[in-house]
Enzyme design. Structure first.
Site, PDB file in Angstrom:
ATOM      1  N   CYS A   1      44.725  18.789   1.188  1.00  0.00           N
ATOM      2  CA  CYS A   1      43.748  17.999   1.934  1.00  0.00           C
ATOM      3  C   CYS A   1      44.377  17.403   3.206  1.00  0.00           C
ATOM      4  CB  CYS A   1      43.115  16.951   1.032  1.00  0.00           C
ATOM      5  SG  CYS A   1      41.484  16.398   1.625  1.00  0.00           S
TER       6      CYS A   1
ATOM      7  N   LYS B   1      30.825  13.014   5.211  1.00  0.00           N
ATOM      8  CA  LYS B   1      31.845  13.440   4.251  1.00  0.00           C
ATOM      9  C   LYS B   1      31.356  14.634   3.450  1.00  0.00           C
ATOM     10  CE  LYS B   1      34.744  11.473   0.560  1.00  0.00           C
ATOM     11  NZ  LYS B   1      35.006  10.261  -0.274  1.00  0.00           N
TER      12      LYS B   1
ATOM     13  N   HIS C   1      40.573  19.089  -3.643  1.00  0.00           N
ATOM     14  CA  HIS C   1      41.413  18.259  -4.515  1.00  0.00           C
ATOM     15  C   HIS C   1      41.396  18.859  -5.919  1.00  0.00           C
ATOM     16  CE1 HIS C   1      42.814  14.799  -2.219  1.00  0.00           C
ATOM     17  NE2 HIS C   1      41.673  14.846  -1.551  1.00  0.00           N
TER      18      HIS C   1
ATOM     19  N   GLU D   1      43.595  18.985  -8.071  1.00  0.00           N
ATOM     20  CA  GLU D   1      44.280  18.194  -9.094  1.00  0.00           C
ATOM     21  C   GLU D   1      43.340  17.210  -9.773  1.00  0.00           C
ATOM     22  OE1 GLU D   1      44.460  15.344  -5.601  1.00  0.00           O
ATOM     23  OE2 GLU D   1      44.398  17.511  -5.920  1.00  0.00           O
TER      24      GLU D   1
ATOM     25  N   ARG E   1      35.561   3.407  -5.591  1.00  0.00           N
ATOM     26  CA  ARG E   1      36.602   2.730  -4.825  1.00  0.00           C
ATOM     27  C   ARG E   1      36.139   2.458  -3.400  1.00  0.00           C
ATOM     28  NH1 ARG E   1      40.123   4.632  -1.273  1.00  0.00           N
ATOM     29  NH2 ARG E   1      39.874   6.808  -1.879  1.00  0.00           N
TER      30      ARG E   1
END
Length: 275
Positions: free
Chosen positions: A112, A133, A204, A206, A218
Site C-alpha cells: 500500500c 477512498k 492489504h 494481511e 478508528r
C-alpha cells in the site's frame, strides 16, 4: 521446508502497530516455511519526541546493518497517503533502507503506502489523490502471469483501503515493470519489477476478518464530525454494518504462501551461485 528459518524483516508504519504485527506474524507463520520475523520502526520518526514505550516493546529501531542480513523484507502501508512524500519526516530513512535492500539483492514486498513510496523512489512513479477512498472488498483481474498469484482465479477477492493511487499509465510505460492485477475500475492490485525481486502490493492482504471494520471505526472515532465511506462488499448485513465476511481468506493464504516460496527459491538460487 528449509532447515533454517526464513529471516524476514518488517518496517511497521501502520497506525495499529500491535494488530499489524499480529496479522503479519499470523499470515507468515501459518505458511509452509519456518519464519523468524523481526519488526522495526523508523528512528527519524521520533527525532522530536520520545519513542513510545509500546513501539520500543514490540519492535526495534531500524538497523541497516541488520537489514542487510535478512532473507526478505516488507515495508507496510501507513495512513499517510494523503500527505505528499516531501511531508514525510522519515522518508530519507526509508530510501536508505530501500538502497540496502537493492544493493544486497534482498526480496522486497512493499504494501500500500509502502508500495507507493518505493515505486516513486525506484521508478519515479507519481502518486495522486483519489476522489474518494477505495474501501472494501473487490474482485481483481489478472493482467499478466505472476508466480505470487498462481492458484488464484481471475476475479479473485481482496481488500483495498487507501486514499491515493499511483499513475497506472506511467507504470505501463515503464518497460522495467509489469502490472499483475487490477480491479474492475482499474485500481491497482499489484505490479512487479521484471528483473528485480521487487513486488508492489496495493491490497492489504494481511488484513484479517475484522480489520476493515476496525479501520472504519478508528477513522470515524478520530474525527466524529466527518462522514467516512463505509467498507463495501464486506458485511453480510451492510445496512447495520454487521457480520463482516472474510471473503479474501483464500487469496491471503495463496499469496503469502507463494511469496514465502519465492523467498525460499531465491535463497536456494543464491546458495547455488555461491557454490
Amino acid at each position: 521446508m528449509t532447515a533454517d528459518p526464513l529471516r524476514i524483516g518488517i518496517l511497521n508504519l501502520m497506525h495499529d502497530k500491535v494488530d499489524t504485527q499480529l496479522r503479519f506474524t499470523k499470515v507468515l507463520s501459518e505458511g509452509p516455511y519456518n519464519v523468524d520475523v523481526q519488526y522495526f520502526y523508523p528512528q527519524t520518526h521520533y527525532t522530536s519526541r520520545p519513542v513510545p514505550d509500546l513501539v520500543q516493546k514490540i519492535s526495534q529501531p531500524l538497523d541497516l546493518k541488520q537489514v542487510a542480513t535478512m532473507d526478505a523484507f516488507i515495508i507496510t502501508g501507513a495512513p499517510i497517503e494523503q500527505l505528499t512524500f516531501e511531508e514525510i519526516t522519515y522518508l530519507d530513512e526509508i530510501h536508505q533502507l530501500i538502497d540496502v535492500l537493492v544493493a544486497n539483492n534482498i526480496p522486497q514486498l512493499y504494501v500500500c503506502w509502502g508500495a507507493m513510496a518505493a515505486a516513486n523512489y525506484l521508478y519515479d512513479i507519481p502518486k495522486f489523490q483519489l476522489p474518494e477512498k477505495i474501501f472494501g472488498v473487490f474482485h481483481n483481474y489478472l493482467r499478466a502471469q505472476d508466480p505470487l498469484l498462481k492458484g488464484l482465479p481471475d476475479g479473485f477477492l481482496a481488500p483495498h483501503a487507501r486514499y491515493a493511487e499511483l499513475d497506472i499509465d506511467k507504470i505501463m510505460e515503464d518497460s522495467r515493470l509489469v502490472i499483475n492485477a487490477v480491479t474492475k475500475n482499474n485500481f491497482l492490485f499489484s505490479f512487479r519489477a521484471r528483473e528485480k525481486n521487487q513486488y508492489f502490493l496495493f491490497s492489504h492482504l494481511e488484513y484479517g476478518k475484522d480489520a476493515l471494520l476496525k479501520e472504519y471505526l478508528r477513522e470515524r472515532n478520530a474525527n466524529p464530525g466527518v462522514e467516512y465511506i463505509k467498507p463495501q462488499n464486506y458485511f453480510r448485513d451492510p445496512l447495520h454494518m454487521k457480520d463482516p465476511e472474510f471473503s479474501w481468506e483464500t487469496t491471503q493464504r495463496v499469496f503469502f504462501d507463494n511469496w514465502l516460496h519465492s523467498v525460499a527459491d531465491h535463497i536456494a538460487t543464491q546458495q547455488f551461485v555461491k557454490e
